[in-house]
Design a protein around this motif. Structure first.
Motif, PDB file in Angstrom:
ATOM      1  N   GLY A  45      12.076 -30.028   0.169  1.00 20.29           N
ATOM      2  CA  GLY A  45      12.712 -30.904  -0.884  1.00 20.29           C
ATOM      3  C   GLY A  45      14.191 -30.899  -1.034  1.00 20.29           C
ATOM      4  O   GLY A  45      14.863 -29.715  -0.420  1.00 20.29           O
ATOM      5  N   ASN A  80      10.838 -36.050  -2.784  1.00 25.07           N
ATOM      6  CA  ASN A  80      11.564 -35.841  -3.980  1.00 25.07           C
ATOM      7  C   ASN A  80      11.448 -37.375  -4.471  1.00 25.07           C
ATOM      8  O   ASN A  80      11.402 -38.306  -3.876  1.00 25.07           O
ATOM      9  CB  ASN A  80      12.741 -35.269  -3.975  1.00 25.07           C
ATOM     10  N   ASP A  81      11.624 -37.487  -5.612  1.00 27.49           N
ATOM     11  CA  ASP A  81      11.786 -38.928  -6.049  1.00 27.49           C
ATOM     12  C   ASP A  81      13.499 -39.539  -5.590  1.00 27.49           C
ATOM     13  O   ASP A  81      14.246 -38.929  -5.142  1.00 27.49           O
ATOM     14  CB  ASP A  81      11.876 -39.239  -7.522  1.00 27.49           C
ATOM     15  N   VAL A  84      16.735 -38.007  -7.082  1.00 25.40           N
ATOM     16  CA  VAL A  84      17.120 -36.640  -6.977  1.00 25.40           C
ATOM     17  C   VAL A  84      17.502 -36.642  -5.523  1.00 25.40           C
ATOM     18  O   VAL A  84      18.518 -36.142  -5.318  1.00 25.40           O
ATOM     19  CB  VAL A  84      16.024 -35.842  -6.976  1.00 25.40           C
ATOM     20  N   ALA A 103      13.362 -41.113   0.163  1.00 30.51           N
ATOM     21  CA  ALA A 103      12.726 -40.247  -0.553  1.00 30.51           C
ATOM     22  C   ALA A 103      11.053 -40.626  -0.376  1.00 30.51           C
ATOM     23  O   ALA A 103      10.745 -42.001  -0.116  1.00 30.51           O
ATOM     24  CB  ALA A 103      12.860 -40.667  -1.982  1.00 30.51           C
ATOM     25  N   GLY A 105       8.464 -39.644  -2.553  1.00 30.08           N
ATOM     26  CA  GLY A 105       8.450 -38.915  -3.880  1.00 30.08           C
ATOM     27  C   GLY A 105       6.838 -38.374  -3.999  1.00 30.08           C
ATOM     28  O   GLY A 105       6.648 -37.660  -4.485  1.00 30.08           O
ATOM     29  N   ARG A 127       4.494 -30.874  -0.792  1.00 32.31           N
ATOM     30  CA  ARG A 127       5.630 -30.947  -0.223  1.00 32.31           C
ATOM     31  C   ARG A 127       5.301 -31.361   1.275  1.00 32.31           C
ATOM     32  O   ARG A 127       4.330 -31.370   1.572  1.00 32.31           O
ATOM     33  CB  ARG A 127       6.669 -29.674  -0.319  1.00 32.31           C
TER      34      ARG A 127
END
Length: 167
Positions: A45, A80-81, A84, A103, A105, A127
């Motif tokens: 992440g 992550n999106d 971010v 990303a 997400g 993750r």
């Protein structure tokens, strides 16, 4: 699903990023990687300590050497999106197009690679394992995949050695 390994074909998929104008963009993996040498490294992440302080800086440092060896793209994939990931990428002022931050997400592409890592018990959800892949024309030539939370084989130095051994 078994993790991706050497001589496997890279699965196709869509990854996302936010461009300079703030528009959501899609990257087709096969379209971006066909007939090219690429490095993909994955992180659990954005903004996580090992990823931020060791993994990304190593690829920023070794990126020019990888590019001199014919690597067309260095992709960093984070679960992550895209908003971010964009903010995380901004923290690397030294990145002048060396790394493209992407990303994943919902971890869909990470699952296609067989590299998902369930951290629900730590409040983080699904993750990615840490990894680094060297891919030539969609075929994985080297798959350096970490076990647990380690950071040993997926370093930029290790993938650089793998790329150099292919020449």
């Amino acid at each position: 699903m078994a993790p991706i390994s050497e001589l496997d074909t890279l699965p196709d998929g869509q990854l996302l990023y936010i461009d300079a104008e703030g528009t959501l963009q899609k990257v087709g993996v096969h379209a971006s990687c066909k007939d090219k040498k690429i490095v993909i490294f994955g992180v659990p992440g954005a903004f996580t300590p090992t990823c931020s302080l060791k993994h990304v800086p190593g690829f920023l440092e070794r990126g020019p050497e990888l590019k001199q060896l014919g690597v067309a793209h260095i992709f960093c994939i984070a679960v992550n999106d895209p908003f971010v990931v964009k903010e995380w990428a901004k923290t690397y002022e030294a990145n002048r197009g060396t790394i493209q931050f992407l990303a994943d997400g919902s971890a869909i592409y990470t699952k296609a690679l067989g590299l998902e890592f369930d951290l629900t018990d730590k409040g983080l959800g699904m993750r990615s394992r840490r990894y680094a892949l060297f891919v030539d024309n969609l075929v994985v030539k080297k798959a350096n995949i970490e076990e647990g939370g380690k950071f040993e084989v997926s370093t930029a130095d290790e993938i650089l050695k793998a790329v150099m051994s292919c020449f």
